[in-house]
Scaffold this motif. Structure first.
Motif, PDB file in Angstrom:
ATOM      1  N   ALA A  57      -5.181 -36.569 -33.206  1.00 27.32           N
ATOM      2  CA  ALA A  57      -3.883 -37.085 -32.764  1.00 27.32           C
ATOM      3  C   ALA A  57      -3.943 -37.225 -31.254  1.00 27.32           C
ATOM      4  N   PRO A  58      -3.545 -38.365 -30.700  1.00 30.11           N
ATOM      5  CA  PRO A  58      -3.605 -38.558 -29.246  1.00 30.11           C
ATOM      6  C   PRO A  58      -2.748 -37.526 -28.516  1.00 30.11           C
ATOM      7  N   ARG A  59      -3.404 -36.733 -27.685  1.00 25.44           N
ATOM      8  CA  ARG A  59      -2.724 -35.705 -26.891  1.00 25.44           C
ATOM      9  C   ARG A  59      -3.406 -35.609 -25.542  1.00 25.44           C
ATOM     10  N   GLY A  60      -3.390 -34.430 -24.950  1.00 23.79           N
ATOM     11  CA  GLY A  60      -4.011 -34.241 -23.650  1.00 23.79           C
ATOM     12  C   GLY A  60      -5.409 -33.665 -23.760  1.00 23.79           C
ATOM     13  N   ILE A  61      -6.081 -33.568 -22.611  1.00 24.47           N
ATOM     14  CA  ILE A  61      -7.469 -33.081 -22.601  1.00 24.47           C
ATOM     15  C   ILE A  61      -7.548 -31.598 -22.966  1.00 24.47           C
ATOM     16  N   ASP A  62      -6.453 -30.851 -22.724  1.00 24.41           N
ATOM     17  CA  ASP A  62      -6.476 -29.426 -23.049  1.00 24.41           C
ATOM     18  C   ASP A  62      -6.660 -29.207 -24.551  1.00 24.41           C
ATOM     19  N   ALA A  63      -5.982 -30.026 -25.366  1.00 23.81           N
ATOM     20  CA  ALA A  63      -6.121 -29.906 -26.816  1.00 23.81           C
ATOM     21  C   ALA A  63      -7.534 -30.276 -27.247  1.00 23.81           C
ATOM     22  N   ALA A  64      -8.093 -31.319 -26.638  1.00 23.67           N
ATOM     23  CA  ALA A  64      -9.444 -31.751 -27.003  1.00 23.67           C
ATOM     24  C   ALA A  64     -10.472 -30.664 -26.677  1.00 23.67           C
ATOM     25  N   ILE A  65     -10.328 -30.044 -25.517  1.00 25.34           N
ATOM     26  CA  ILE A  65     -11.267 -28.987 -25.123  1.00 25.34           C
ATOM     27  C   ILE A  65     -11.139 -27.791 -26.058  1.00 25.34           C
ATOM     28  N   ALA A  66      -9.913 -27.385 -26.349  1.00 24.31           N
ATOM     29  CA  ALA A  66      -9.692 -26.224 -27.218  1.00 24.31           C
ATOM     30  C   ALA A  66     -10.299 -26.442 -28.595  1.00 24.31           C
ATOM     31  N   GLU A  67     -10.074 -27.627 -29.159  1.00 23.58           N
ATOM     32  CA  GLU A  67     -10.598 -27.903 -30.489  1.00 23.58           C
ATOM     33  C   GLU A  67     -12.114 -28.029 -30.483  1.00 23.58           C
ATOM     34  N   ALA A  68     -12.684 -28.564 -29.396  1.00 24.90           N
ATOM     35  CA  ALA A  68     -14.139 -28.665 -29.298  1.00 24.90           C
ATOM     36  C   ALA A  68     -14.767 -27.279 -29.217  1.00 24.90           C
ATOM     37  N   VAL A  69     -14.134 -26.382 -28.458  1.00 31.14           N
ATOM     38  CA  VAL A  69     -14.650 -25.007 -28.337  1.00 31.14           C
ATOM     39  C   VAL A  69     -14.588 -24.299 -29.689  1.00 31.14           C
ATOM     40  N   GLU A  70     -13.468 -24.431 -30.390  1.00 33.56           N
ATOM     41  CA  GLU A  70     -13.322 -23.796 -31.699  1.00 33.56           C
ATOM     42  C   GLU A  70     -14.377 -24.311 -32.676  1.00 33.56           C
ATOM     43  N   THR A  71     -14.619 -25.626 -32.630  1.00 26.54           N
ATOM     44  CA  THR A  71     -15.607 -26.216 -33.527  1.00 26.54           C
ATOM     45  C   THR A  71     -17.012 -25.742 -33.180  1.00 26.54           C
ATOM     46  N   ALA A  72     -17.291 -25.630 -31.885  1.00 23.34           N
ATOM     47  CA  ALA A  72     -18.608 -25.143 -31.461  1.00 23.34           C
ATOM     48  C   ALA A  72     -18.828 -23.701 -31.912  1.00 23.34           C
ATOM     49  N   TYR A  73     -17.802 -22.865 -31.786  1.00 19.59           N
ATOM     50  CA  TYR A  73     -17.899 -21.479 -32.248  1.00 19.59           C
ATOM     51  C   TYR A  73     -18.174 -21.438 -33.747  1.00 19.59           C
ATOM     52  N   ALA A  74     -17.481 -22.323 -34.485  1.00 17.55           N
ATOM     53  CA  ALA A  74     -17.659 -22.348 -35.937  1.00 17.55           C
ATOM     54  C   ALA A  74     -19.079 -22.790 -36.284  1.00 17.55           C
ATOM     55  N   ALA A  75     -19.599 -23.801 -35.583  1.00 21.24           N
ATOM     56  CA  ALA A  75     -20.952 -24.281 -35.854  1.00 21.24           C
ATOM     57  C   ALA A  75     -21.995 -23.212 -35.545  1.00 21.24           C
TER      58      ALA A  75
END
Length: 210
Positions: free
Chosen positions: A185-203
């Protein structure tokens, strides 16, 4: 989608971002009652390409409300005598944070003697030099006349990938699909960074896969 599926990966992360709405660089809707598609409006990209060509008195209809929208308005202000800002939101630029940035934004807007705002208003009609608006709370109608141009600021749309962009699809051939950032969903860069970090931790096995 077929090529990606053929990889048989353990997971797929869609981080395709967001772009201008489909059709043109804007898709009339949101602030426009009934999704009015009228050729008498211009999008932000057209407006910013040659602000002087808009004329001295313009209206900006903002259904985005983010720093992107405020940046467009601040860029247009020096080139016009009057700017009528119309938004269906209850306040101007509701998604611009109330911390350090917002006071500066409001100060810059107030410094321009021709800046006017109409919050909680939707557009009911666009004519030659005219914008018909209605208060979404009271239903009171108003008519903005003598306009040289109307600029429409619409939210960005998530960029998908054919075959993978169904929001309801989370599994493809046994492979888990996760959307992050503006692809979700189009939002700000803070949401993108947070979700990328969570995904990296999961991977990395440090957290549960979303």
């Amino acid at each position: 989608a077929e090529m990606i599926a053929a990889e048989a990966a353990d997971g797929i992360v869609l981080a395709t971002g967001a772009g201008a709405p489909r059709g043109t660089s804007l898709a009339l809707g949101g602030a426009y009652a009934g999704g009015l598609a009228d050729g008498r409006t211009v999008d932000a990209f057209t407006a910013l390409a040659d602000p002087a060509a808009l004329g001295p008195r313009i209206a900006v209809v903002d259904t985005d409300g983010t720093a992107y929208a405020s940046g467009v308005v601040l860029s247009l202000l020096p080139h016009v005598e009057e700017l009528e800002y119309v938004t269906p939101a209850e306040t101007a630029f509701p998604h611009v944070g109330a911390g350090y940035v917002r006071p500066i934004l409001l100060e810059q807007l107030a410094a321009h003697s021709g800046f006017r705002r109409r919050a909680a208003h939707e557009v009911t009609g666009v004519g030659v030099g005219v914008l018909e608006v209605r208060d979404v709370l009271t239903g009171e109608a108003a008519r903005l006349a003598g306009l040289d141009a109307v600029v429409a600021l619409e939210p960005r749309a998530a960029v998908g990938l054919p075959g993978l962009d169904d929001p309801e699809a989370t599994v493809l051939g046994g492979t888990r699909i996760v959307r992050i950032g503006d692809a979700l969903a189009p939002r700000g860069i803070d949401a993108a960074i947070a979700e990328a970090v969570e995904t990296a931790y999961a991977a990395a096995g440090l957290a549960d896969w979303p």
